[in-house]
Write a protein that holds these residues in place. Structure first.
Motif, PDB file in Angstrom:
ATOM      1  N   LYS A 400     144.528 125.851  57.214  1.00 42.77           N
ATOM      2  CA  LYS A 400     144.215 126.275  55.838  1.00 42.77           C
ATOM      3  C   LYS A 400     144.295 125.064  54.896  1.00 42.77           C
ATOM      4  N   SER A 433     134.514 129.805  57.535  1.00 42.29           N
ATOM      5  CA  SER A 433     135.736 129.865  56.733  1.00 42.29           C
ATOM      6  C   SER A 433     136.140 131.313  56.546  1.00 42.29           C
ATOM      7  N   SER A 434     137.390 131.540  56.207  1.00 38.56           N
ATOM      8  CA  SER A 434     137.854 132.898  55.917  1.00 38.56           C
ATOM      9  C   SER A 434     137.338 133.323  54.546  1.00 38.56           C
ATOM     10  N   GLU A 512     147.054 136.727  56.110  1.00 37.15           N
ATOM     11  CA  GLU A 512     146.925 135.410  56.714  1.00 37.15           C
ATOM     12  C   GLU A 512     146.815 135.455  58.232  1.00 37.15           C
ATOM     13  N   LYS A 516     143.492 133.483  59.364  1.00 32.11           N
ATOM     14  CA  LYS A 516     143.579 132.164  60.036  1.00 32.11           C
ATOM     15  C   LYS A 516     142.682 132.065  61.260  1.00 32.11           C
ATOM     16  N   ARG A 519     138.880 130.776  60.492  1.00 34.98           N
ATOM     17  CA  ARG A 519     138.594 129.416  60.048  1.00 34.98           C
ATOM     18  C   ARG A 519     138.427 128.515  61.286  1.00 34.98           C
TER      19      ARG A 519
END
Length: 813
Positions: A400, A433-434, A512, A516, A519
């Protein structure tokens, strides 16, 4: 005193008895007998010397028929024999012992009368009358010889080819009915005049016993038939005035040196101990001939082994025995020899001098080893590595907020592919990407990450890589992953609505663990494998493993054969062997056998029981594979007992069935020859070896292409046995021709060298005849054998050989 018995086979034994009976029926050759031999024995005037004379004559006649050298009478042995015969007659009992210490046993009686302890005695009794009438001397002698010939143990003693001398004594008991006789046998070591000359040496021989005892037949039994021991003497060497012992047969050595008081020593013998004038300066009552170096026991040998590595230490030994005595160290190397001494429970069982083999004409060196399938069938193209193309894919997870990725960040992912070295031709990066960030932030972050990955991969390549970068939010994976969770409602929204909900409710921390995983960069690389130089090995191993996984075993074997050659040529490292991945199945058994062979090769391993167990398992998987069958039979020859006649014939049938199949005739001949050697070595120790022995000899003759019995073929056959380290049998094959009138030079010199491998033969009259003929045919060649250190000067213990050498090779000492 060591005595090896030469067994008389049953057939020869029967023939001998028939011949002896025929002698009686046809009458006696009067030219060999004195008139007094036929005189009737007079109890009051018994002539012991007369009986001894005719008995030795009768015994020698039968030894000649057996092809064994005749015996010469020796005075101190005769005195020892007479003493014991009289003692037995007085007490009316057959015994080898006497009361009192000076003449207690045979050895002490020999010493008492002027010899050494090295003598062997046979005692018995016989009737001196035929009913009430006394027999004549020749009849009694004949009765004794017949009695010997009808008793195998007595024959083994009386017809032992090692004896050169004999002393015979006889006495009649007080009743006048029984005659007790003693035969004391000896060789050159029975003399001991040289013991008194010790002080003539600048470096006297050791007299201290060091707690050691002379040869004991019971204790040393396993040593007498061990053919390996003579070869081990070559392991002695001197470095920095210290004596070491080195051998790659440590496993075999440990089998005979098992107990705490088993060990080895070194007996340093000087050339000055064998002067041309006078007797040899040796004390034959000692366990040593020269200067003894400190012994090393089996336990210390293990602890002090200088070999490095646990695996290597199991099969190799290199150990310091002791310091070379300072006075010896000053001598020229040709002025002394080192004998290897083997000790069992403190008994000196072997004192082995240097030996050599005259192997110039060896046609068979049949020391078998495991076989591997390395030959490509006709019409099959040999494998040659060619760089192929492929597509490799992997993911790089993003941390991140991190946007820069270096080469060291990416290398672990490349290594995880477990691929050989490659060149990237085209690179496609899909950066994800998230969803929690804004579109603008996410796209900027994706591009930075993708660009840093591209640059890191480009840094490893000279040529520019074609690259394509795409970016995207991972909305579809997000919807999938939140389904069934407390945040499943987000999956029913649009991406913009979900992003807004996450930001307004500060859900990013709670999400998260899901975010995660979204990503990452998906990397697709179009590559060409790099096979330049050392990089080829990993590529070829991959090609092999890929072929095995696909079940393309023909291709796998083709690649493996190429790999095999590179490993043997040491172009590939041992990792190429151990990285081959082969499942256990019938279809892959042959591939596994080749891998096992290579494992043995790169590890310099022995064909031990563990190795043979793996071969047996492979043979069970695929009994039809001829390479594995060959190796399994070879292992059986080493570790499995010979078995009964039915089992021997079954194995022979299997070997015969291997001809005209996958393996060449020469290869099967080698296996067949090894099996015949195994049979002969086993059966040759039996009194009656049966038909298998003769059959094996005939098979060997067929393999070696011997069509008739003559000296040429016997020498050829002897070379076969020499190639198998069976030196004693090889010598026995040549002995009839050594004793012949005309002998080929190479046969004579081959026989001389064979005798150095079986020390006892050096003292026989056959060896003396061989030396006589060698000097007649090529005196310079014979003299150089000793002068240049090839033939041990300890052959001078044979006094006749010493006399011939001193007369022909040097005028004075």
């Amino acid at each position: 005193m060591k005595r090896i018995i030469i067994f008389v086979k049953s057939l020869a034994f029967i023939v001998l008895l028939l011949e002896f009976s025929g002698l009686n029926a046809q009458g006696i050759d009067s030219s060999k007998y004195k008139t007094e031999y036929f005189q009737i024995i007079d109890f009051n005037d018994f002539q012991s010397a007369r009986l001894a004379e005719v008995l030795l004559l009768e015994l020698n006649l039968q030894r000649e028929k057996q092809g064994v050298d005749t015996l010469s009478s020796l005075q101190f042995l005769t005195f020892a024999a007479e003493d014991q015969a009289q003692y037995c007659a007085q007490i009316d009992n057959v015994t080898i012992l006497q009361s009192g210490s000076k003449k207690k046993d045979t050895g002490k009686r020999s010493i008492y009368y002027g010899g050494s302890k090295n003598a062997f005695e046979m005692i018995d009794k016989t009737n001196v009358k035929d009913g009430s009438v006394y027999k004549n001397y020749q009849q009694v002698a004949e009765d004794i010889v017949v009695k010997i010939m009808t008793n195998q143990k007595k024959m083994d003693v009386a017809f032992n080819q090692l004896w050169i001398f004999a002393g015979i004594g006889a006495a009649i008991d007080p009743s006048g009915k029984k005659l007790y006789y003693s035969m004391v046998f000896g060789d050159y070591s029975s003399f001991n005049e040289g013991a008194a000359r010790k002080n003539e040496l600048d470096i006297p021989f050791s007299k201290k016993r060091y707690g050691l005892f002379p040869y004991d037949e019971k204790a040393c039994k396993k040593y007498d038939k061990n053919k390996m021991l003579a070869e081990l003497q070559k392991g002695l060497y001197v470095k920095d005035d210290k004596v070491y012992f080195k051998s790659d047969k440590y496993k075999e050595i440990q089998k005979i040196l098992k107990d705490s008081k088993d060990g080895i020593g070194v007996d340093i013998v000087q050339r000055d101990q064998y002067p041309c004038v006078g007797s040899n300066i040796v004390d034959n009552n000692l366990v040593n001939k020269g200067v003894m170096v400190k012994r090393i026991w089996s336990s210390k040998m293990l602890k002090k082994n200088l070999v490095v590595g646990d695996k290597e230490r199991k099969k190799n030994v290199d150990v310091l025995i002791g310091k070379l005595p300072a006075a010896i160290a000053k001598l020229d190397k040709d002025q002394y020899e080192m004998n290897l001494v083997f000790i069992k429970d403190k008994y000196v069982c072997k004192n082995i001098p240097p030996s050599y083999i005259e192997a110039g004409g060896v046609e068979y060196n049949n020391l078998l080893e495991l076989l591997a399938d390395t030959v490509n069938p006709p019409g099959t193209e040999e494998y040659s590595p060619r760089a192929t193309k492929s597509t490799l894919s992997f993911k790089i997870p993003f941390e991140k907020g991190k946007s820069v990725y270096k080469q060291e960040d990416i290398d672990p992912f490349i290594k995880a592919l477990k691929e050989p070295e490659f060149i990237i031709n085209e690179l496609n990066i899909s950066a994800y990407s998230s969803i929690e960030g804004t579109d603008e932030i996410n796209r900027s972050l994706q591009l930075k990450r993708a660009e840093s990955i591209k640059n890191a991969l480009q840094a490893k390549h000279k040529d520019k890589i074609i690259s394509n970068v795409t970016t995207a939010d991972n909305w579809e994976e997000f919807k999938r992953d939140v389904a069934g969770t407390e945040f499943s409602n987000l999956a029913g929204m649009t991406m913009e609505e979900a992003q807004k909900n996450i930001r307004e409710n500060s859900l990013d921390k709670k999400l998260e663990n899901i975010l995660k995983n979204h990503r990452y960069a998906k990397i697709d690389m179009k590559i060409t494998y790099d096979i330049d130089g050392d990089k080829e090995q990993a590529y070829v191993v991959k090609m092999f493993n890929d072929a095995v996984k696909k079940g393309d075993y023909i291709e796998a074997l083709r690649v493996q054969k190429y790999l095999f050659k590179q490993v043997v040529a040491k172009k590939y490292t041992k990792e190429a062997v151990f990285e081959m991945e082969i499942p256990e199945s019938q279809a892959t058994a042959g591939l596994a056998m080749n891998k096992l062979w290579l494992e043995q090769f790169v590890n310099n391993g022995d064909v031990d029981e563990d190795c043979c167990s793996r071969v047996e398992n492979l043979n069970q998987l695929d009994p039809s594979n001829q390479y594995i069958l060959f190796n399994n039979l070879y292992c059986n020859f080493i570790y499995a007992p010979l078995g009964d006649e039915e089992h021997v014939r079954k194995i022979q049938e299997i070997i015969d069935g291997m001809y005209n199949k996958a393996l060449s005739k020469k290869t099967i001949d080698m296996l067949n020859l090894e099996y015949q050697m195994t049979i002969i070595k086993t059966l040759d120790t039996l009194d009656d070896p049966g038909p298998l022995f003769a059959e094996s000899m005939e098979r060997i003759k067929t393999i070696v292409d011997i069509k008739e019995s003559n000296w040429q073929n016997s020498l050829k056959l002897a070379y076969v046995f020499m190639g198998n380290n069976d030196y004693e049998f090889a010598a026995r094959l040549l002995e009839p021709f050594v004793n012949g009138k005309y002998v080929f030079e190479e046969l004579v010199f081959a026989y001389i060298s064979l005798c150095t491998k079986t020390e006892e033969k050096l003292y026989t009259s056959t060896f003396t005849k061989a030396v006589t003929k060698a000097i007649e045919q090529n005196p310079e060649r014979f003299c150089n054998l000793i002068n240049k250190g090839k033939l041990t000067f300890q052959v001078f213990e044979n006094e006749k050989v010493k006399e011939m050498y001193c007369k022909k090779c040097k005028s004075t000492d």
